[in-house]
Design an enzyme around this catalytic site. Structure first.
Site, short mmCIF file in Angstrom:
data_model
loop_
_atom_site.label_atom_id
_atom_site.label_comp_id
_atom_site.label_asym_id
_atom_site.label_seq_id
_atom_site.Cartn_x
_atom_site.Cartn_y
_atom_site.Cartn_z
N LYS A 63 0.95 -1.33 0.11
CA LYS A 63 0.10 0.13 0.09
C LYS A 63 0.64 1.21 0.06
O LYS A 63 1.94 0.64 0.53
CB LYS A 63 -0.84 -0.43 1.36
P1 NAD Z 1 -12.51 7.52 -2.54
O1 NAD Z 1 -12.03 8.83 -2.71
O2 NAD Z 1 -13.19 7.53 -4.41
O3 NAD Z 1 -14.54 7.55 -2.39
C1 NAD Z 1 -14.43 7.90 -0.52
C2 NAD Z 1 -15.48 8.41 -0.75
O4 NAD Z 1 -15.94 8.42 0.97
C3 NAD Z 1 -16.03 10.07 -0.79
O5 NAD Z 1 -17.50 9.85 -1.79
C4 NAD Z 1 -16.19 10.27 0.85
O6 NAD Z 1 -16.69 11.95 -0.06
C5 NAD Z 1 -16.17 10.02 1.22
N1 NAD Z 1 -15.79 9.93 2.82
C6 NAD Z 1 -14.31 9.93 2.84
N2 NAD Z 1 -15.08 10.33 3.92
C7 NAD Z 1 -15.73 10.88 4.58
C8 NAD Z 1 -16.51 10.59 6.22
N3 NAD Z 1 -15.83 10.37 7.33
N4 NAD Z 1 -17.80 10.17 6.45
C9 NAD Z 1 -19.05 9.98 5.10
N5 NAD Z 1 -17.89 9.36 3.68
C10 NAD Z 1 -16.99 10.07 3.48
O7 NAD Z 1 -12.38 6.05 -2.52
P2 NAD Z 1 -12.81 4.64 -2.62
O8 NAD Z 1 -11.66 4.76 -3.81
O9 NAD Z 1 -14.44 4.50 -3.08
O10 NAD Z 1 -12.05 3.76 -1.45
C11 NAD Z 1 -13.26 4.02 -0.43
C12 NAD Z 1 -13.23 3.14 0.79
O11 NAD Z 1 -12.51 1.60 -0.56
C13 NAD Z 1 -11.45 3.00 1.32
O12 NAD Z 1 -11.56 2.30 2.36
C14 NAD Z 1 -10.28 2.27 0.09
O13 NAD Z 1 -9.22 1.26 0.25
C15 NAD Z 1 -11.36 0.51 -0.33
N6 NAD Z 1 -11.19 0.29 -1.57
C16 NAD Z 1 -11.22 1.20 -2.70
C17 NAD Z 1 -10.93 0.40 -3.90
C18 NAD Z 1 -10.99 0.61 -5.37
O14 NAD Z 1 -11.15 0.01 -6.20
N7 NAD Z 1 -11.25 1.81 -5.61
C19 NAD Z 1 -10.45 -1.83 -4.20
C20 NAD Z 1 -10.22 -2.00 -2.52
C21 NAD Z 1 -11.15 -0.89 -1.21
#
Ligand code: NAD
Length: 435
Positions: free
Chosen positions: A118
């Site tokens: 990561k």
């Molecule tokens: P992103 O940045 O695209 O989206 C995150 C979302 O969460 C946004 O809408 C943001 O406004 C919101 N957010 C942030 N802080 C917040 C809070 N305190 N309360 C409410 N909403 C909040 O990120 P993502 O890629 O969608 O990732 C989200 C989660 O999924 C993370 O934990 C990431 O590690 C995990 N993840 C992502 C992927 C991927 O392919 N992108 C894969 C596996 C896991």
């Protein structure tokens, strides 16, 4: 004897974040349940390698600012490291190390020939211009280039980064080597070697696991929702994972009654029109003020009496403080570590069905793996083929986890960890310890 939580080696260096401590606690639970070789536990509770870098960039106003960047490789027994790059103001070494650890178990659980890694930069990406974001991404790539590469460690998008950041990383790495090396990152735009279906893969996989969970509960004669027009859903975090999960589950005919982002949430008890919400977000960069909805806070959203709750934003969202308000029957961990270990025990005890993060959100790394394989072969698959293969791997992983859960009579979280650790354990014992 297996130590209870974080051991002596790790305590001073790694364990300053809740995310890391939770990951080790969950590993420890799994280790005890499966009677893991203590020597393997000793190695798995700490990362293999971490690189801390300073990333200086020139801001648009002409001044220079230094940011802290990290890349952590937790375990590379099964293959090159794999894991996203996070741009977030709270990023730190311990959090990145915990996320790298989860990637190790996730890759192992879903049968990929990849290890866990990561990366991240401690920055608020909303404060950067496009030019500043590009400079930051490129300089960070240069600073970590000695430990990444198609055979070493392959970054991908995470919170605060997307396909454009991956394109800049790929270009920077390639410029330094003198020729195009698309395999250095996944989650790239299609035009430069990305895979069809990668952008949707995590959210899509989340919904596959919810469908499996509903069927599993019905097969076991346990109370649980069907996934149809009677089902209510709330999604916390409307980003790359949450927005796609919301759309996919909306397309199955369910009522998505609430979604939120970091600024707050929106609610409609009769169900939101998710394609309209997506169009609104594309224009306004937030869900706040979306027509045909009432405002709701993030805490209120988590407490809604819905059938399915998808925490898809950040870690540490459901804690001992608010867990008693959470009423959902199925909770699908779209984000990494959204439920703390203590809160998880409370939810399991009251009969909620938890789909653990390393299973629930594995769709992203599975299609990242497909992207890497397609890139190596220079042979690209149709989206139908990608989705069919994703569904097959997710179904297999879900079955593996529930089989373990039933045979050990343990929590789903522990079962998922056992599934990941078991394969890794065998591989580590076969490879032995160098020198
Ligand atoms: P992103 O940045 O695209 O989206 C995150 C979302 O969460 C946004 O809408 C943001 O406004 C919101 N957010 C942030 N802080 C917040 C809070 N305190 N309360 C409410 N909403 C909040 O990120 P993502 O890629 O969608 O990732 C989200 C989660 O999924 C993370 O934990 C990431 O590690 C995990 N993840 C992502 C992927 C991927 O392919 N992108 C894969 C596996 C896991």
């Amino acid at each position: 004897m297996i130590n209870n939580a974080v051991g002596s080696l790790s305590s001073h260096l790694w364990d300053s974040s809740d995310l890391y401590r939770n990951a080790v606690m969950q590993l420890s639970d799994a280790a005890k349940t499966m009677h893991l070789d203590p020597n393997i536990f000793e190695r798995l509770k700490v990362p293999k390698r971490a690189l801390i870098v300073t990333v200086p960039i020139r801001l648009d106003d002409g001044s220079i600012r230094c940011f802290e960047g990290y890349r952590v490789q937790h375990n590379m027994t099964l293959g090159p490291g794999k894991g996203g790059i996070r741009f977030h103001p709270e990023v730190n070494l311990s959090e990145v190390a915990g996320l790298a650890m989860l990637m190790t178990f996730k890759c192992s659980l879903v049968g990929l020939p990849l290890g866990g890694a990561k990366g991240g930069i401690r920055v608020d990406p909303s404060q950067l211009s496009r030019q500043e974001a590009q400079a930051l991404t490129r300089r960070y790539t240069t600073e970590i280039n000695m430990i990444i590469g198609p055979d070493k460690d392959i970054p991908a998008p995470d919170v605060g980064t997307d396909a454009q950041h991956m394109a800049w990383m790929m270009d920077t790495f390639s410029q330094e080597k003198g020729f195009a090396i698309p395999g250095v990152v996944t989650g790239k735009p299609i035009e430069i070697g990305g895979s069809l279906g990668r952008a949707e893969s995590t959210g899509r996989g989340v919904v596959y696991t919810i469908q499996h969970a509903a069927k599993h509960l019905a097969d076991q004669g346990k109370p649980g929702p069907k996934i149809d027009s009677t089902t209510t859903v709330a999604v916390h975090g409307f980003g790359k994972v949450g927005a796609v999960a919301a759309l996919e589950i909306y397309n199955l005919g369910t009522k998505v009654v609430a979604v939120s982002d970091d600024k707050g949430g929106i609610h409609n008890k009769n169900g939101l029109n998710i394609p309209e919400v997506l169009a609104y977000v594309a224009k306004n960069r937030s869900i706040i003020g979306c027509p045909n909805s009432e405002p709701i806070t993030n805490e209120e959203l988590l407490a809604l009496p819905v059938d399915v709750l998808i925490p898809a934003a950040i870690d540490g969202v459901i804690t001992p403080k608010n867990v008693h308000n959470v009423k959902a029957k199925i909770i699908a961990e779209g984000a990494n570590g959204p439920i703390t270990t203590e809160a998880l025990h409370v939810l399991e005890e009251r009969g909620a069905f938890i789909i653990p993060d390393i299973l629930c959100n594995a769709g992203g790394v599975i299609v990242s793996y497909f992207e890497w394989v397609q890139g190596i072969q220079n042979f690209f698959w149709s989206e139908t083929e990608v989705n069919a293969k994703l569904a097959e791997v997710m179904a297999h992983a879900f079955k593996k986890v529930v089989d373990i859960q039933i045979s050990y009579k343990c929590e789903m979280k522990t079962a998922a960890l056992i599934a990941g650790v078991d394969r890794l354990n065998r591989a580590m014992l076969l490879r032995g310890l160098f020198p």
